[in-house]
Every structure is written in structure tokens, then in C-alpha cells.
Scaffold this motif. Sequence first.
Motif, PDB file in Angstrom:
ATOM      1  N   PRO A   1       0.823  -1.212   0.000  1.00 20.56           N
ATOM      2  CA  PRO A   1       0.000   0.000   0.000  1.00 20.56           C
ATOM      3  C   PRO A   1       0.855   1.258   0.000  1.00 20.56           C
ATOM      4  CG  PRO A   1      -0.100  -1.121   2.122  1.00 20.56           C
ATOM      5  CD  PRO A   1       0.662  -2.020   1.215  1.00 20.56           C
TER       6      PRO A   1
ATOM      7  N   GLY B   1       2.850   4.184   1.168  1.00 24.00           N
ATOM      8  CA  GLY B   1       3.544   4.413   2.430  1.00 24.00           C
ATOM      9  C   GLY B   1       4.162   3.169   3.032  1.00 24.00           C
ATOM     10  N   SER B   2       4.027   2.019   2.366  1.00 24.00           N
ATOM     11  CA  SER B   2       4.533   0.772   2.954  1.00 24.00           C
ATOM     12  C   SER B   2       6.055   0.665   2.857  1.00 24.00           C
ATOM     13  CB  SER B   2       3.871  -0.436   2.285  1.00 24.00           C
ATOM     14  OG  SER B   2       4.118  -0.428   0.900  1.00 24.00           O
ATOM     15  N   GLY B   3       6.663   1.562   2.072  1.00 24.63           N
ATOM     16  CA  GLY B   3       8.122   1.530   1.971  1.00 24.63           C
ATOM     17  C   GLY B   3       8.620   0.910   0.673  1.00 24.63           C
ATOM     18  N   LYS B   4       7.753   0.806  -0.332  1.00 28.39           N
ATOM     19  CA  LYS B   4       8.176   0.212  -1.618  1.00 28.39           C
ATOM     20  C   LYS B   4       9.373   0.978  -2.193  1.00 28.39           C
ATOM     21  CE  LYS B   4       4.222   0.922  -3.676  1.00 28.39           C
ATOM     22  NZ  LYS B   4       3.459   1.537  -2.549  1.00 28.39           N
ATOM     23  N   GLY B   5       9.214   2.298  -2.236  1.00 29.70           N
ATOM     24  CA  GLY B   5      10.283   3.127  -2.796  1.00 29.70           C
ATOM     25  C   GLY B   5      11.563   2.996  -1.986  1.00 29.70           C
ATOM     26  N   THR B   6      11.419   2.997  -0.671  1.00 28.16           N
ATOM     27  CA  THR B   6      12.585   2.908   0.213  1.00 28.16           C
ATOM     28  C   THR B   6      13.288   1.562   0.023  1.00 28.16           C
ATOM     29  OG1 THR B   6      11.384   4.297   1.792  1.00 28.16           O
ATOM     30  CG2 THR B   6      13.288   3.082   2.633  1.00 28.16           C
TER      31      THR B   6
ATOM     32  N   ARG C   1       3.247   7.636   8.383  1.00 24.57           N
ATOM     33  CA  ARG C   1       4.374   7.823   7.466  1.00 24.57           C
ATOM     34  C   ARG C   1       4.035   8.797   6.341  1.00 24.57           C
ATOM     35  NH1 ARG C   1       6.741   1.953   5.903  1.00 24.57           N
ATOM     36  NH2 ARG C   1       7.441   1.296   7.965  1.00 24.57           N
TER      37      ARG C   1
ATOM     38  N   ARG D   1       5.822  12.424   5.007  1.00 25.10           N
ATOM     39  CA  ARG D   1       6.654  12.209   3.802  1.00 25.10           C
ATOM     40  C   ARG D   1       6.882  13.526   3.053  1.00 25.10           C
ATOM     41  NH1 ARG D   1       5.380   7.518  -0.503  1.00 25.10           N
ATOM     42  NH2 ARG D   1       3.361   8.538  -0.803  1.00 25.10           N
TER      43      ARG D   1
ATOM     44  N   VAL E   1      12.899  10.520  -1.533  1.00 22.07           N
ATOM     45  CA  VAL E   1      11.864  10.584  -0.501  1.00 22.07           C
ATOM     46  C   VAL E   1      12.501  10.732   0.879  1.00 22.07           C
ATOM     47  CG1 VAL E   1      10.078   9.216   0.630  1.00 22.07           C
ATOM     48  CG2 VAL E   1      10.237   9.209  -1.831  1.00 22.07           C
ATOM     49  N   TYR E   2      11.922  11.594   1.679  1.00 24.41           N
ATOM     50  CA  TYR E   2      12.403  11.800   3.049  1.00 24.41           C
ATOM     51  C   TYR E   2      11.238  11.611   4.013  1.00 24.41           C
ATOM     52  CZ  TYR E   2      16.251  14.104   0.609  1.00 24.41           C
ATOM     53  OH  TYR E   2      17.302  14.377  -0.222  1.00 24.41           O
ATOM     54  N   ASN E   3      11.605  11.425   5.272  1.00 21.55           N
ATOM     55  CA  ASN E   3      10.590  11.341   6.318  1.00 21.55           C
ATOM     56  C   ASN E   3      11.193  12.064   7.512  1.00 21.55           C
ATOM     57  OD1 ASN E   3       9.562   9.948   8.888  1.00 21.55           O
ATOM     58  ND2 ASN E   3       8.110   9.254   7.343  1.00 21.55           N
TER      59      ASN E   3
ATOM     60  N   PHE F   1      12.315   9.283  10.083  1.00 17.78           N
ATOM     61  CA  PHE F   1      13.066   8.098   9.654  1.00 17.78           C
ATOM     62  C   PHE F   1      14.343   8.466   8.887  1.00 17.78           C
ATOM     63  CE2 PHE F   1      13.391   4.684   6.345  1.00 17.78           C
ATOM     64  CZ  PHE F   1      13.815   3.667   7.191  1.00 17.78           C
ATOM     65  N   ASN F   2      14.212   9.302   7.879  1.00 22.63           N
ATOM     66  CA  ASN F   2      15.389   9.714   7.098  1.00 22.63           C
ATOM     67  C   ASN F   2      15.285  11.197   6.735  1.00 22.63           C
ATOM     68  OD1 ASN F   2      13.260   9.192   5.352  1.00 22.63           O
ATOM     69  ND2 ASN F   2      14.598   8.709   3.646  1.00 22.63           N
TER      70      ASN F   2
ATOM     71  N   GLU G   1       8.736  -1.509  10.698  1.00 21.97           N
ATOM     72  CA  GLU G   1      10.002  -0.820  10.444  1.00 21.97           C
ATOM     73  C   GLU G   1      10.735  -1.408   9.238  1.00 21.97           C
ATOM     74  OE1 GLU G   1      12.551  -0.295  13.944  1.00 21.97           O
ATOM     75  OE2 GLU G   1      10.761  -0.840  15.111  1.00 21.97           O
ATOM     76  N   THR G   2      11.053  -0.570   8.305  1.00 24.62           N
ATOM     77  CA  THR G   2      11.785  -1.015   7.114  1.00 24.62           C
ATOM     78  C   THR G   2      13.136  -1.636   7.502  1.00 24.62           C
ATOM     79  OG1 THR G   2      10.725   0.695   5.790  1.00 24.62           O
ATOM     80  CG2 THR G   2      12.770  -0.216   4.925  1.00 24.62           C
TER      81      THR G   2
HETATM   82  N1  LIG Z   1       9.141   6.132  10.465  1.00 24.77           N
HETATM   83  C1  LIG Z   1       9.437   5.366   9.410  1.00 24.77           C
HETATM   84  N2  LIG Z   1       9.296   5.866   8.183  1.00 24.77           N
HETATM   85  C2  LIG Z   1       9.619   5.056   7.128  1.00 24.77           C
HETATM   86  C3  LIG Z   1      10.087   3.735   7.283  1.00 24.77           C
HETATM   87  N3  LIG Z   1      10.316   3.202   6.036  1.00 24.77           N
HETATM   88  C4  LIG Z   1       9.988   4.166   5.154  1.00 24.77           C
HETATM   89  N4  LIG Z   1       9.580   5.293   5.805  1.00 24.77           N
HETATM   90  C5  LIG Z   1       9.109   6.570   5.277  1.00 24.77           C
HETATM   91  O1  LIG Z   1       7.726   6.392   4.981  1.00 24.77           O
HETATM   92  C6  LIG Z   1       7.343   7.127   3.822  1.00 24.77           C
HETATM   93  C7  LIG Z   1       6.770   6.158   2.786  1.00 24.77           C
HETATM   94  O2  LIG Z   1       7.816   5.342   2.272  1.00 24.77           O
HETATM   95  P1  LIG Z   1       7.945   5.110   0.693  1.00 24.77           P
HETATM   96  O3  LIG Z   1       9.178   4.303   0.467  1.00 24.77           O
HETATM   97  O4  LIG Z   1       7.812   6.410  -0.001  1.00 24.77           O
HETATM   98  O5  LIG Z   1       6.629   4.202   0.473  1.00 24.77           O
HETATM   99  P2  LIG Z   1       5.810   3.811  -0.840  1.00 24.77           P
HETATM  100  O6  LIG Z   1       4.656   4.755  -0.921  1.00 24.77           O
HETATM  101  O7  LIG Z   1       5.347   2.397  -0.578  1.00 24.77           O
HETATM  102  O8  LIG Z   1       6.762   3.887  -1.998  1.00 24.77           O
HETATM  103  C8  LIG Z   1       8.598   7.864   3.361  1.00 24.77           C
HETATM  104  O9  LIG Z   1       8.568   9.185   3.887  1.00 24.77           O
HETATM  105  C9  LIG Z   1       9.743   7.038   3.958  1.00 24.77           C
HETATM  106  O10 LIG Z   1      10.896   7.836   4.203  1.00 24.77           O
HETATM  107  C10 LIG Z   1      10.238   3.228   8.624  1.00 24.77           C
HETATM  108  O11 LIG Z   1      10.662   2.088   8.866  1.00 24.77           O
HETATM  109  N5  LIG Z   1       9.905   4.079   9.632  1.00 24.77           N
END
Ligand SMILES: Nc1nc2c(ncn2[C@@H]2O[C@H](COP(=O)(O)OP(=O)(O)O)[C@@H](O)[C@H]2O)c(=O)[nH]1
Length: 223
Positions: free
Chosen positions: A13, A15-20, A122, A126, A135-137, A140-141, A198-199
Motif C-alpha cells: 500500500p 507508504g509501505s516503503g516500496k520506494g525505500t 508515514r 513524507r 523521498v524523506y521522512n 526516519f530519514n 520498520e523497514t
Molecule cells: N518512520 C518510518 N518511516 C519510514 C520507514 N520506512 C519508510 N519510511 C518513510 O515512509 C514514507 C513512505 O515510504 P515510501 O518508500 O515512499 O513508500 P511507498 O509509498 O510504498 O513507496 C517515506 O517518507 C519514507 O521515508 C520506517 O521504517 N519508519
Amino acid sequence: MASKLLRAVVLGPPGSGKGTVCERIARSFGLQHLSSGQFLRESLGGGGEAGALAQQYLERGLLVPDHVITRLMVAELEKRREQHWLLDGFPRTLGQAEALDGICQLDLVISLNIPFETLKDRLSARWVHPASGRVYNMDFNPPHTQGVDDLTGEPLVQREDDRPEAVAARLRKYKDAAKPVMELYKSRGILHSFSGTETNKIWPYVYTLLSSRIPPVLPEEEH
Ligand SMILES: Nc1nc2c(ncn2[C@@H]2O[C@H](COP(=O)(O)OP(=O)(O)O)[C@@H](O)[C@H]2O)c(=O)[nH]1
Ligand SMILES: Nc1ncnc2c1ncn2[C@@H]1O[C@H](COP(=O)(O)OP(=O)(O)O)[C@@H](O)[C@H]1O
């Protein structure tokens, strides 16, 4: 060692971390990934009527019609025939999965299973660099300097579709559309699901799985 060209997909879904995760795989295994969302946003830059229509789907957090995304992705993948394929966010519907079947046989599908509350948190934190898709958070990053991309110094923005009103609709739509896709890949024995909040905890398992298919260029901890 020459390895067979990888045909892999990362599903999950918003925000699940696909991109990360794809970013880490790309760096650790020396390949490029293709994000359907980022590719769409870049392709829309040219404007035109079709572009404006697709833009409305993106802004409202709705899936772009199958024939639009499929045409774009298939054309791009044909150009990358001689490369590994790591797809982020495609296919997202059964129709898209069938179209992908028409051009390749997938080796593996990674599914990220993240609780709803975690996804909402998340996405609200983002920030993205539109030109590169970086991508930043804020937790997280975070970027080195608040509000600014680390590499270019350009401003970061929040995506329209990460607004809370759009997020709930996106998550609902994702679930409905993705279920039959997961079932298809599960029935083929190529679906690998990873659950957690957690990724960093999921990553070692993903790394091990990929290492069984393609030689890494970096050790696991240097993602
Ligand atoms: N707090 C936290 N944020 C994360 C983690 N992994 C990814 N994120 C952040 O969550 C957001 C969504 O991740 P993203 O890779 O863009 O998800 P995508 O929408 O599935 O591609 C981004 O801002 C990431 O930096 C995690 O383990 N913990
Ligand atoms: N496979 C797809 N099918 C239909 N629409 C897509 C697809 N991939 C991306 N999109 C469109 O692009 C938007 C952003 O996608 P993406 O960047 O993958 O973000 P997220 O995973 O955070 O939803 C989606 O909400 C949708 O409008």
C-alpha cells in the motif's frame, strides 16, 4: 558471474516503503528500479489533454485507468529488455498483472504488509524532491537541512495525494485492487510477504531473498 535477468515486483500500500526498499535493492544489487508512480508523474510533465486527465487521478489518490498505466509501463519495459526489472507499484490490478504476464515471467514478488496506522503516520511525514523522486521522512530519514533536498539543495514538497483526505481513499482502493493480484502470485508460489512496522527490520530478509537470485554488489548493512 553472469546471472539471469531478474524480473521482480515490489507490492504494498501507499507508504509501505516500496520506494525505500527498492532504493536499497537498487544500490545493494547494482540495478535500476522503475516506480510506476514516479514514472507517471514524470510522464505527465509534458501536459496535453491525456496528461491533465491522469493528473486528476493522481491528485485525488485514485488509480489511473489500467490501459493508461499499462501502455506506459509496457513501452518502458520493452526499452529495458536487456536489464534487470525491479518494479515498484506495478502491477496494482489484475488487469495490469495479466498485461505484465504477456511480456515476462516474473521470478519473485515482494509484498510489504504494514499496519494501517503506521501507513497514515508515514504519509503525513513524507516529503519528496519532485524532480528525482527522492523521498524523506521527518523521523526516519530527514534531509540534512530541513525542507531541502540533500543532493540538489532544491525545495522539498508534500504530495497532494499524501493529504489525509486523499490517503484514506487510496488505502481503501489499494486493498480492493491488490487482493486478486496477491492471490494470483501466491497461487504461483512466487509471493514473499514481509510484515512489520520498520523497514530496517524487514530489510535483512529482503536482502537475503534477493541474494538467492542475484549477486549483491554491497553487503547488507551498506544500503
Ligand atoms: N518512520 C518510518 N518511516 C519510514 C520507514 N520506512 C519508510 N519510511 C518513510 O515512509 C514514507 C513512505 O515510504 P515510501 O518508500 O515512499 O513508500 P511507498 O509509498 O510504498 O513507496 C517515506 O517518507 C519514507 O521515508 C520506517 O521504517 N519508519
Ligand atoms: N500501477 C498503477 N495503476 C494505477 N495507478 C497507478 C499505478 N501506479 C501509480 N499509480 C498512480 O500514481 C499514484 C502514486 O503512486 P505511487 O507513487 O506508487 O505512490 P504510493 O505507493 O504512495 O501510492 C497513485 O495514487 C495512482 O494514482
